[in-house]
Design an enzyme around this catalytic site. Sequence first.
Site, mmCIF file in Angstrom:
data_model
loop_
_atom_site.group_PDB
_atom_site.id
_atom_site.type_symbol
_atom_site.label_atom_id
_atom_site.label_comp_id
_atom_site.label_asym_id
_atom_site.label_seq_id
_atom_site.Cartn_x
_atom_site.Cartn_y
_atom_site.Cartn_z
ATOM 1 N N HIS A 1 0.804 -1.226 0.000
ATOM 2 C CA HIS A 1 0.000 0.000 0.000
ATOM 3 C C HIS A 1 0.831 1.266 0.000
ATOM 4 O O HIS A 1 0.270 2.354 0.107
ATOM 5 C CB HIS A 1 -0.918 0.053 1.219
ATOM 6 C CG HIS A 1 -1.960 -1.015 1.261
ATOM 7 N ND1 HIS A 1 -3.217 -0.860 0.726
ATOM 8 C CD2 HIS A 1 -1.915 -2.259 1.769
ATOM 9 C CE1 HIS A 1 -3.923 -1.972 0.924
ATOM 10 N NE2 HIS A 1 -3.148 -2.839 1.548
ATOM 11 N N LYS B 1 -8.703 13.669 4.586
ATOM 12 C CA LYS B 1 -7.796 12.525 4.539
ATOM 13 C C LYS B 1 -6.781 12.700 5.660
ATOM 14 O O LYS B 1 -6.740 13.763 6.273
ATOM 15 C CB LYS B 1 -7.066 12.452 3.188
ATOM 16 C CG LYS B 1 -6.461 13.799 2.748
ATOM 17 C CD LYS B 1 -5.834 13.725 1.370
ATOM 18 C CE LYS B 1 -6.825 13.762 0.238
ATOM 19 N NZ LYS B 1 -6.870 12.572 -0.577
ATOM 20 N N ARG B 2 -5.976 11.667 5.939
ATOM 21 C CA ARG B 2 -4.909 11.858 6.909
ATOM 22 C C ARG B 2 -4.003 13.022 6.476
ATOM 23 O O ARG B 2 -3.860 13.302 5.280
ATOM 24 C CB ARG B 2 -4.076 10.566 7.032
ATOM 25 C CG ARG B 2 -4.763 9.485 7.843
ATOM 26 C CD ARG B 2 -5.016 9.914 9.260
ATOM 27 N NE ARG B 2 -3.793 10.038 10.005
ATOM 28 C CZ ARG B 2 -3.421 9.193 10.970
ATOM 29 N NH1 ARG B 2 -4.196 8.192 11.325
ATOM 30 N NH2 ARG B 2 -2.287 9.354 11.617
ATOM 31 N N LYS C 1 0.412 14.420 0.823
ATOM 32 C CA LYS C 1 -0.977 14.688 0.432
ATOM 33 C C LYS C 1 -1.208 16.188 0.196
ATOM 34 O O LYS C 1 -2.205 16.595 -0.370
ATOM 35 C CB LYS C 1 -1.943 14.159 1.490
ATOM 36 C CG LYS C 1 -1.913 12.617 1.604
ATOM 37 C CD LYS C 1 -2.834 12.122 2.699
ATOM 38 C CE LYS C 1 -2.727 10.623 2.967
ATOM 39 N NZ LYS C 1 -3.408 9.786 1.961
ATOM 40 N N THR D 1 -8.792 6.194 -1.926
ATOM 41 C CA THR D 1 -10.124 5.600 -2.058
ATOM 42 C C THR D 1 -11.170 6.683 -1.812
ATOM 43 O O THR D 1 -12.279 6.605 -2.342
ATOM 44 C CB THR D 1 -10.330 4.434 -1.072
ATOM 45 O OG1 THR D 1 -9.831 4.831 0.213
ATOM 46 C CG2 THR D 1 -9.600 3.193 -1.541
ATOM 47 N N LYS E 1 -14.917 7.780 -3.692
ATOM 48 C CA LYS E 1 -16.182 8.078 -3.002
ATOM 49 C C LYS E 1 -16.744 9.423 -3.469
ATOM 50 O O LYS E 1 -17.961 9.570 -3.680
ATOM 51 C CB LYS E 1 -15.967 8.095 -1.482
ATOM 52 C CG LYS E 1 -15.590 6.722 -0.917
ATOM 53 C CD LYS E 1 -14.982 6.790 0.489
ATOM 54 C CE LYS E 1 -14.254 5.491 0.805
ATOM 55 N NZ LYS E 1 -13.345 5.600 1.972
HETATM 56 C C1 26Q Z 1 4.024 1.033 10.039
HETATM 57 C C2 26Q Z 1 4.991 0.819 11.012
HETATM 58 C C3 26Q Z 1 4.763 1.195 12.321
HETATM 59 C C4 26Q Z 1 3.555 1.769 12.664
HETATM 60 C C5 26Q Z 1 2.584 1.977 11.711
HETATM 61 C C6 26Q Z 1 2.819 1.610 10.395
HETATM 62 C C7 26Q Z 1 1.787 1.861 9.364
HETATM 63 C C8 26Q Z 1 0.466 2.099 9.727
HETATM 64 C C9 26Q Z 1 -0.488 2.376 8.771
HETATM 65 C C10 26Q Z 1 2.094 1.884 8.005
HETATM 66 C C11 26Q Z 1 1.128 2.157 7.058
HETATM 67 C C12 26Q Z 1 -0.183 2.409 7.431
HETATM 68 C C13 26Q Z 1 -1.242 2.736 6.477
HETATM 69 C C14 26Q Z 1 -1.082 2.891 5.172
HETATM 70 C C15 26Q Z 1 -2.200 3.285 4.300
HETATM 71 O O1 26Q Z 1 -3.289 3.561 4.768
HETATM 72 N N1 26Q Z 1 -1.995 3.328 2.979
HETATM 73 C C16 26Q Z 1 -3.053 3.718 2.059
HETATM 74 O O2 26Q Z 1 -3.702 2.544 1.601
HETATM 75 C C17 26Q Z 1 -4.828 2.865 0.817
HETATM 76 C C18 26Q Z 1 -5.517 1.560 0.475
HETATM 77 O O3 26Q Z 1 -4.765 0.841 -0.449
HETATM 78 C C19 26Q Z 1 -4.448 3.649 -0.403
HETATM 79 O O4 26Q Z 1 -5.621 4.026 -1.080
HETATM 80 C C20 26Q Z 1 -3.650 4.892 -0.024
HETATM 81 O O5 26Q Z 1 -3.162 5.529 -1.185
HETATM 82 C C21 26Q Z 1 -2.493 4.493 0.877
HETATM 83 O O6 26Q Z 1 -1.825 5.656 1.350
#
Ligand code: 26Q
Length: 791
Positions: free
Chosen positions: A349, A528-529, A534, A636, A640
């Site tokens: 992702h 979004k976050r 972004k 995503t 929407k």
């Molecule tokens: C990693 C290590 C330690 C702590 C947390 C994390 C961590 C936590 C959350 C790493 C990544 C995430 C989340 C990533 C994420 O939400 N990615 C998004 O995924 C969506 C679904 O595929 C995409 O639409 C987005 O583009 C993408 O940013």
Amino acid sequence: MRATELRESILKHLEFSQGKDLAHASLYDMRMALTLAIRDRVIEPWFRATRATYAAQSKRVYYLSMEFLIGRLLEDAVMNIGLTEAAHEAISGLGHDFRAVLDDEPDAALGNGGLGRLAACFLDSLSTLGCPAYGYGIRYEHGLFRQSFGPDGRQVETAEDWLRQSHGWEFERPEAAFNIGFGGTVAESGRSAVWTPDNAVVAKAYDTPVIGWQGKWANTLRLWGAEPLSAFDLAAFNKGDFVGAAQPEAFARTISRVLYPDDTTEQGKELRLKQEFFFTAASLRDILRRFTAEHGDLSALPSRVAIQMNDTHPAIAGPELVRLLHDERGMEFEQAVDTARACLSYTNHTLLPEALERWPETLMSAVLPRHMQLIERIDALHAQQFPVRSTPIVEKGEVKMGELSFIMANRVNGVSALHTELVKSTVFADLHALHPERIINETNGVTPRRWLKGANHGLSTLITDTIGEGWEDNLERLVELEPAIEDRGFRDRFAAVKKTNKVHLSNWIGDQMGIAVNPDAMFDVQVKRFHEYKRQHLNILETIALWQEIRANPGAGWAPRVKIFGGKAAPGYVMAKEIIHLINNVARVINADAATRDLLTVVYPPNYNVTMAERLIPAADLSEQISTAGKEASGTGNMKFSLNGALTIGTLDGANVEIRDLVGPENFFLFGMTADEVVERRRHPDHASSAIAASPRLSAAIDLIEAGTFSNGDRSTYRGLTQNLRAHDYFTVCADFDSYWDAQRAVDTAWGDADHWMRMAALNTARSGWFSSDRTIKGYMKDVWNIQPMI
Ligand code: 26Q
């Protein structure tokens, strides 16, 4: 009839589950009674689906995810089993407000953002399609933090507490419990080894049924809660050590206590590694138990079990499955690796280097000593099989979870066409050369039940009136709207729906924030976050420039706009929090300016979550999808918005590319550099300063910030942010600014022709059917899991 039946059921639960009579029932009591009455009606299809899967000995999908951002469940469940009207009637008949009862449910935020919400949309589609599946994750006591803003406009985080009231949907499964060990030693034993952990917790299952559209099928979301092996150290207590007596309890509960809110500063944290192993190991034990109950021969595992790793967070599934097969069940090592690989697949992702998980070898050895050995053997085996060019899993004292996932997966997928190409050419270029068949694309999607039917009643009614029923689980049928769009009457109805949604949102903003917004203005939304890639700062810089331009030229026929922001920043992400701080203060200053009051308003409601998204997206005219090209894997939210008839202003990034292709370039506001151009542009050391020098508007906007305009005259407040823009600007905000400004002015011009705007908006809806997560899940079923639907 159905309302009467439901009413009886609600009253029964009010009395026997809540212990209340109607006269004294609180909103909470009513909500719980309705939840339980609805849950009762989900049980029959749930059992039926489980029995059918057993009877057919069908393959099952196991979706392993650290995050499930499910939001509220009641309204969705009522809708899926077709009882919305009956429930409305029953609750009103009992003297309560149906909307208030639905709004009483806490928003379950067991996830951060896109990845977690995607997992939730996938659960909905898996059930709708009749694909036998389990979602596996962690039952966090505290989900994503609650966000508020301090008086100075900075983000303040407080603990979220969704489980304070009882959950209602879930079933506790004390019999489905596994001991999960950590640390300890490994003893060689013949060709395999015996791992003796020195610490363990119990993983206990909690099941939530996930009902699909029209109640035809239901799957299970199984979340693991951590508990101590022994609740209490009585010996310590009897010796007077009251704190020590509670130690086992404290350690265990820490594991499922709280969701990690960060992908930047939380790297390498031991507790996170323990969380990952905790839920992955419990899930695999559960999967093997279920398999063994039905089948004997473990070599048949891949024909019955497909395990999807949602990013690398469950990547320890590779070595753990090898350990279970090899060490515990006596399978030859190489066969164990092949069997595990035939079961496992991995979705990537993100390409951001800081979000790619790596664990120090020393930490991995301390927490999971046997797994560290197996990772090294897997690495060695791969090097032996592919001696030409091998990318090691363990390098420079670190275990790279992306490489581990790739090597242990039979399929690796990206989440949009562009992202998949970048996965092939960047992070996994070497491994892709060795395994050219392994990487495939599965473009993300969103569930139309929640994001259109549930969130936008007006538009759903218009769609059904126009093309009839049945689009909810066959979203490509939305193209049948196209001929109607030629009809002025249809466009007027489409416009009226949007207006109603905007009036509702204006009222809500008025109630919540005390800000009056004009529902006839353009609603320009970025939710979004918060992350530099972004580029919420690109949006706020353009807002400042626009404010200046309006002030300088108030009579130029500006399109009135409401800029709406929403989103949280990771608590440790300083730059993202500075952007939030700036937006709040720009809002304060601009909203106080009488000269621009009717033309520009900035609102930033705190604590953006799934529920707020359901409110904002249907009311949006313009969707901001402005990431630096090459950085947003898919997005995503972009889907929407388009589905709900907003036009996109965006870069050629992630799924924006596919949205633009499908809705037509004439119905999309494109700007900015391409991914290749960004890489090229960054090679020029002065790419930021030269862009600022060439853009008087950008230059003036940055100067205003530095002059203290948004910080009560203090010139140092946003120095970190502006200096970064001037000097480094890795995310090329400056280089894309003028192009963004021009695209925004093209948006203004287009807004001036209201009827044409509505035509474009309706075409966005009509052409977004492909973005249903049903289409995505069908792709996974065919290309990744090799599984047939049961309905
Ligand atoms: C990693 C290590 C330690 C702590 C947390 C994390 C961590 C936590 C959350 C790493 C990544 C995430 C989340 C990533 C994420 O939400 N990615 C998004 O995924 C969506 C679904 O595929 C995409 O639409 C987005 O583009 C993408 O940013």
